[in-house]
Write an enzyme that holds these catalytic residues in place. Structure first.
Site, PDB file in Angstrom:
ATOM      1  N   LEU A  27       0.761  -1.384   0.030  1.00 33.44           N
ATOM      2  CA  LEU A  27      -0.160   0.056  -0.013  1.00 33.44           C
ATOM      3  C   LEU A  27       0.905   1.377   0.303  1.00 33.44           C
ATOM      4  CD1 LEU A  27      -2.813  -1.177   2.557  1.00 33.44           C
ATOM      5  CD2 LEU A  27      -2.865  -0.920  -0.105  1.00 33.44           C
ATOM      6  N   GLY A  28       2.057   1.221   0.582  1.00 33.96           N
ATOM      7  CA  GLY A  28       2.844   2.157   0.695  1.00 33.96           C
ATOM      8  C   GLY A  28       3.949   2.154   1.417  1.00 33.96           C
ATOM      9  N   ARG A  29       5.111   2.978   1.388  1.00 30.62           N
ATOM     10  CA  ARG A  29       6.432   2.902   2.263  1.00 30.62           C
ATOM     11  C   ARG A  29       6.676   4.448   2.735  1.00 30.62           C
ATOM     12  NH1 ARG A  29       9.405  -1.369   0.571  1.00 30.62           N
ATOM     13  NH2 ARG A  29       9.215  -1.710  -1.608  1.00 30.62           N
TER      14      ARG A  29
ATOM     15  N   ASP B 117       4.603  14.350  15.264  1.00 23.44           N
ATOM     16  CA  ASP B 117       4.894  14.343  13.855  1.00 23.44           C
ATOM     17  C   ASP B 117       3.439  14.532  13.333  1.00 23.44           C
ATOM     18  OD1 ASP B 117       6.303  12.345  11.089  1.00 23.44           O
ATOM     19  OD2 ASP B 117       6.241  14.628  11.447  1.00 23.44           O
TER      20      ASP B 117
ATOM     21  N   GLY C 160       9.453   6.061   5.929  1.00 20.15           N
ATOM     22  CA  GLY C 160      10.835   6.157   6.597  1.00 20.15           C
ATOM     23  C   GLY C 160      11.113   4.945   7.471  1.00 20.15           C
ATOM     24  N   MET C 161      10.056   4.394   8.162  1.00 14.24           N
ATOM     25  CA  MET C 161      10.452   3.428   9.115  1.00 14.24           C
ATOM     26  C   MET C 161       9.830   2.007   8.485  1.00 14.24           C
ATOM     27  SD  MET C 161       8.969   3.416  12.834  1.00 14.24           S
ATOM     28  CE  MET C 161       7.514   3.645  12.481  1.00 14.24           C
TER      29      MET C 161
ATOM     30  N   VAL D  12       3.921  -0.718   4.516  1.00 13.07           N
ATOM     31  CA  VAL D  12       2.436  -1.212   4.858  1.00 13.07           C
ATOM     32  C   VAL D  12       1.625  -1.768   3.781  1.00 13.07           C
ATOM     33  CG1 VAL D  12       0.062  -0.216   5.511  1.00 13.07           C
ATOM     34  CG2 VAL D  12       2.086   0.986   6.187  1.00 13.07           C
TER      35      VAL D  12
END
Lengths: 316, 121, 248
Positions: A31-33, A145, A35-36, A39
């Site tokens: 679904l996406g990336r 954040d 920095g950590m 998903v």
């Protein structure tokens, strides 16, 4: 092994990246990336539902990042609020990477949503963000954040605050393990400050971890409010601008002390009531009262017109 | 303030104002002003209370306004059909229309403002 | 002792990394080793990993015939060894893959010009590493090289995985993986039932085989990348490059 085709290359790259979370969670798509970690959409084969699985990125072998991911899961597990995504499970993948499973939310991020939404809807969504953050503060968790891209607008109107990976637990005991205490730092192991420029309170940007409290999140909320106000492309009304200015004051002592007080001013402004951040002039007060009670004013005016009309009619 | 009380207060105040503004449309009734104002206030208090009670039961702006308009007209009608004992004139529309409008305004006020039972709970 | 042109052999990469001690010195780092056999093994490994991308660039960028491209690739590596380009690679200046690609482009450009000059009766020109690095990469060459590098890394990992599966008696797992994830990607992917039937194993075993073999494949890929990089930072960069663009 003979020549492998382009399709096979694509498939094998996917196979490398896709986490193997055991027999319970069947991972389907990325679904996406961030920095950590990355998903994925997965299926919980026990409960038969779609979930989101977040796993440490395959290239992120820093112990600090792994600690943050695990910590994020723990923080989320203790925050039970409609505006904060629920964690269902956590564990370690067969390759040793930590992961956790949470509710799958389909929708748009707030920065994407803001391009097409009306200003009233945006402000009401903002109030829901404040509610979630206020709840977290009541549980001594500071997000650190808050940005428009860390707020998700669900397809059924839910507003969710995401990415609690750099959250701070206020007043954590100095006896906690060194890794957890280090995770409360605003800097990573290499000295990089965590947070997003433009949405990060000055005290956080300067690396003063001890000075970061709920007012740092108030700054982030104020910056989000400013972003939303600007997204309409129209001039920002003075009272709203005053709210934003107060929330994003460089000196923490000049800001709203809580997310609740910020939300109250926004709510009052939406309801046409006086706000704390702005001292209105007499003309502005009259205009505000008129806007708030326009229908009543017009009805009374209509009554006066009827009276005068009757007089004129009788005069004829 | 609950809705019946708001209706009572608004009806009384607007009834007094309505009574005074009779001078605007019929200046010749000035000698009977006290009677007019008291009568108008009385109408306003009773009608206002009923309209406020309706608003407590029915949460609908259009219906509230319609009920207010009707109550205002009903309470104004007996006075509108009468004849002024001093001038001998009838003031049918001069009484009925403003009276109905006062009812309309009270209907709006009680729907829009005032604490409902649910809100207080 | 330098490798001579005659000594360069394009042998398939078959678990050469297992020849290194467990302290696992990166292959790239071993290119400048004082230990001659170690340096030779490292050179072989690098050549085996980068041969395909080099040939692909020569074929497509300079429109060479396959045989000519292979010859030129051979010349390139020979020249690189002769001039100790690989041994002189400095990790502080960038990734090894980018370094090698840049060397190739410089070499191929100069060789191409020299060949053209020779046809017209001119002499042979030698290429220095500075001249080689001075040629700017164009998008097409970069794209071809990087794409084939990914394919090469995956092929190396597949070869290592195949050898491991065969050694450990996991032939069925290997065949299931190839059928589903490699050959199956090209069109008619077999169902789990079809694989179970072909291998005469229970259906649930297909899932277990695929999961475990993918896991081992991932480890071989990461091992290969570790060997072909000189630092942790470069390794992470190359993992990201291999996995493709980020979605967010």
């Amino acid at each position: 092994m003979n020549f492998i085709s382009d399709a096979a290359v694509t498939n094998l790259r996917l196979a490398i990246d896709t986490p193997d979370a055991g027999s319970r969670y069947i991972v389907h798509e990325l679904l996406g990336r961030g920095g950590m970690g990355a998903v994925y959409r997965a299926v919980d084969s026990v409960l038969g539902r779609d979930v989101a699985l977040k796993a440490l990125s395959i290239d992120a072998d820093s112990p600090d990042i792994a600690t943050r991911l695990t910590r994020e899961a723990r923080v989320l597990a203790h925050l039970e609020h409609p505006g904060i995504v629920a964690v269902h499970d956590a564990g370690i993948l067969d390759d040793g990477r930590p992961f956790y499973v949470m509710r799958l939310v389909r929708g748009k991020r707030l920065d994407e949503y803001a391009t097409s939404a009306r200003s009233g809807d945006l402000l009401r969504a903002f109030l829901r963000v404040c509610e979630a953050v206020s709840y977290a503060h009541a549980r001594d968790v500071i997000h650190r954040d808050l940005t428009p891209s860390n707020v998700m607008m669900g397809e059924f109107g839910e507003v969710l605050v995401l990415d609690w990976g750099v959250a701070k637990i206020a007043g954590e005991s100095p006896l906690t393990p060194a890794t957890v205490s280090r995770a409360n730092d605003v800097t990573t192991a290499d000295g990089t400050v965590v947070g997003t420029p433009g949405f990060m309170a000055p005290e956080q940007a300067m690396g003063r971890a001890a000075d970061v409290d709920a007012r740092a999140d108030v700054f982030g909320l104020g910056a989000i409010l400013g972003f939303l106000a600007e997204s309409s492309g129209e001039p920002i009304p003075r009272p709203l601008a005053a709210i934003i200015t107060r929330a994003t004051a460089p000196d923490a002592s000049s800001r709203y002390t809580t997310a609740d007080s910020l939300a109250n001013d926004v709510r009052h402004w939406l309801d046409g009531r006086p706000i704390v951040a702005y001292r209105e002039r007499a003309v502005e007060r009259v205009a505000r009262l008129y806007r708030r009670n326009k229908a009543l004013v017009l009805l009374l005016l209509a009554y006066a017109i009827v009276r005068v009309t009757i007089l004129l009619w009788r005069g004829v | 303030m609950n809705k019946p009380m708001l209706g009572l207060a608004a009806g009384g105040v607007l009834g007094v104002l309505d009574g005074f503004t009779a001078l605007v449309s019929a200046p010749e009734v000035a000698p009977q002003l006290t009677t007019i104002v008291l009568g108008s206030m009385g109408k306003g208090l009773v009608a206002g209370f009923l309209i406020g009670w309706f608003a407590k039961k029915v949460n609908s702006l259009p219906l509230g306004i319609a009920f207010g308009l009707t109550m205002g007209a009903l309470f104004a009608l007996p006075f509108a059909m009468g004849t002024d004992p001093t001038t001998g004139q009838k003031y049918f529309w001069e009484i009925l229309i403003p009276g109905s409008m006062v009812g309309l305004v009270v209907g709006y006020l009680t729907q829009r403002y005032g604490a409902s039972v649910a809100a207080r709970a | 002792m330098r490798n001579s042109r005659a000594a360069i052999a394009f042998r398939p990469y078959l678990g050469a990394v297992r020849g290194f001690p467990d302290t696992r010195i990166s292959v790239v780092a071993a290119l400048s080793s004082d230990d001659v056999p170690e340096r030779a093994r490292a050179t072989e490994t690098v050549i085996a990993a980068y041969r395909t991308p080099v040939i692909a660039v020569l074929e497509r960028r300079w429109n060479m015939q396959p045989a000519d491209a292979e010859d030129m690739a051979h010349d390139f590596f020979a020249h690189a060894l002769d001039r100790e380009w690989l041994a002189r690679y400095d990790p502080a200046k960038g990734r090894f893959r980018v370094f090698l690609r840049t060397c190739l482009l410089g070499f191929a450009s100069t060789a191409h010009e020299a060949a053209t000059r020779q046809k017209r009766g001119g002499g042979i020109t030698h290429v220095s590493i500075d001249d080689a690095n001075a040629v700017a990469a164009d998008d097409e060459s970069t794209s071809i090289f990087d794409r084939e590098w990914i394919r090469s890394v995956l092929s190396i990992a597949l070869s290592a995985l195949e050898q491991e599966c065969l050694e450990r008696g996991r032939g069925a797992a290997w065949r299931a993986f190839v059928a589903y994830d490699v050959e199956g990607a090209d069109g008619a992917r077999p169902t789990y039932e079809a694989i179970a039937h072909a291998e005469e194993i229970p259906l649930t075993q297909v899932t277990n085989y695929l999961n475990s073999t993918r896991r081992r494949f991932r480890e071989h890929v990461l091992t290969t990348l570790r060997d072909l990089t000189a630092s942790d930072a470069e390794y992470r960069d190359e993992v990201r490059a291999l996995l493709g663009p980020r979605a967010l």
